[in-house]
Design an enzyme around this catalytic site. Structure first.
Site, mmCIF file in Angstrom:
data_model
loop_
_atom_site.group_PDB
_atom_site.id
_atom_site.type_symbol
_atom_site.label_atom_id
_atom_site.label_comp_id
_atom_site.label_asym_id
_atom_site.label_seq_id
_atom_site.Cartn_x
_atom_site.Cartn_y
_atom_site.Cartn_z
ATOM 1 N N GLY A 38 -7.360 37.299 20.035
ATOM 2 C CA GLY A 38 -8.595 38.068 19.868
ATOM 3 C C GLY A 38 -8.391 39.475 20.381
ATOM 4 C CD GLN A 43 -9.208 43.624 24.425
ATOM 5 O OE1 GLN A 43 -9.557 42.957 23.459
ATOM 6 N NE2 GLN A 43 -8.305 43.201 25.298
ATOM 7 C CB CYS A 81 -7.672 39.662 29.052
ATOM 8 S SG CYS A 81 -8.455 41.079 28.283
ATOM 9 C CG LEU A 82 -3.966 40.990 24.041
ATOM 10 C CD1 LEU A 82 -4.117 41.501 22.621
ATOM 11 C CD2 LEU A 82 -2.553 40.499 24.287
ATOM 12 C CG HIS A 123 -12.025 36.769 26.288
ATOM 13 N ND1 HIS A 123 -11.365 36.419 27.438
ATOM 14 C CD2 HIS A 123 -11.557 38.002 25.947
ATOM 15 C CE1 HIS A 123 -10.535 37.408 27.774
ATOM 16 N NE2 HIS A 123 -10.631 38.375 26.874
ATOM 17 C CD GLU A 124 -11.432 39.181 22.253
ATOM 18 O OE1 GLU A 124 -11.552 40.399 22.484
ATOM 19 O OE2 GLU A 124 -10.485 38.500 22.698
ATOM 20 C CG HIS A 127 -13.190 42.714 25.844
ATOM 21 N ND1 HIS A 127 -12.681 43.303 26.975
ATOM 22 C CD2 HIS A 127 -12.336 41.699 25.548
ATOM 23 C CE1 HIS A 127 -11.566 42.672 27.347
ATOM 24 N NE2 HIS A 127 -11.333 41.694 26.499
HETATM 25 ZN ZN ZN Z 1 -9.813 40.332 26.691
#
Ligand code: ZN
Length: 168
Positions: A38, A43, A81-82, A123-124, A127
């Protein structure tokens, strides 16, 4: 990946234009390159309400998403998380969600999601509100995770400096 944009509340996408469609393509490329499942627009430095999800070979695009229902039932899954590399922690969230969003044609859609998809959506979606998964941990776990993250950054920096010294 801009740091400051991760803590802002993102603004709705006003119109689904070709520019948005190009951004979606670029986001899938970035996500897949980094083996993520995701990725949210903040991000990659765009504070707009948009995220993409890729689970197995299925791709999902969520524009102006709204989680309109969550299950009472919760489950625990390990998240990463990236934007917070190498930190993985167990997070408790609702097991199922109903989400409304616009698709790439600008049409309003609703889906019911469960399992991994429900997890990634939540999760996304966080963000887009400037929330990171570590914010969902107990205070103690959260501090530990942040400490470990800082230490990793420090060690990485030390390694780079050592390399530089050897070379120099
Ligand atoms: Zn994340």
């Amino acid at each position: 990946m801009g740091e400051e944009s991760l803590r802002e509340k993102s603004l709705p996408v006003e119109e689904v234009t070709d520019e948005i469609r190009r951004l979606v393509d670029a986001m899938f490329d970035t996500m897949e390159e980094k083996d993520g499942i995701g990725l949210a627009a903040p991000q990659v430095g765009h504070n707009i309400r948009l995220f993409v999800v890729g689970i197995e070979s299925q791709r999902f695009i969520f524009i102006n998403p709204e989680i309109i229902e969550t299950s009472q039932e919760t489950c625990t899954m390990e998240e990463g998380c990236l934007s917070i590399p190498k930190i993985y922690e167990a997070v408790v969230r609702p097991s199922k969600v109903r989400v409304q969003f616009l698709n790439l044609e600008g049409k309003r859609k609703t889906i019911d999601a469960e399992g991994l998809l429900a997890r990634v959506i939540q999760h996304e979606n966080d963000h887009l509100n400037g929330v990171l998964f570590v914010d969902r941990l107990d205070e103690e776990l959260r501090e530990e995770a942040i400490e470990r993250f800082n230490k990793k950054q420090e060690n990485a920096l030390k390694k780079r400096l050592q390399k530089y010294k050897r070379k120099g």
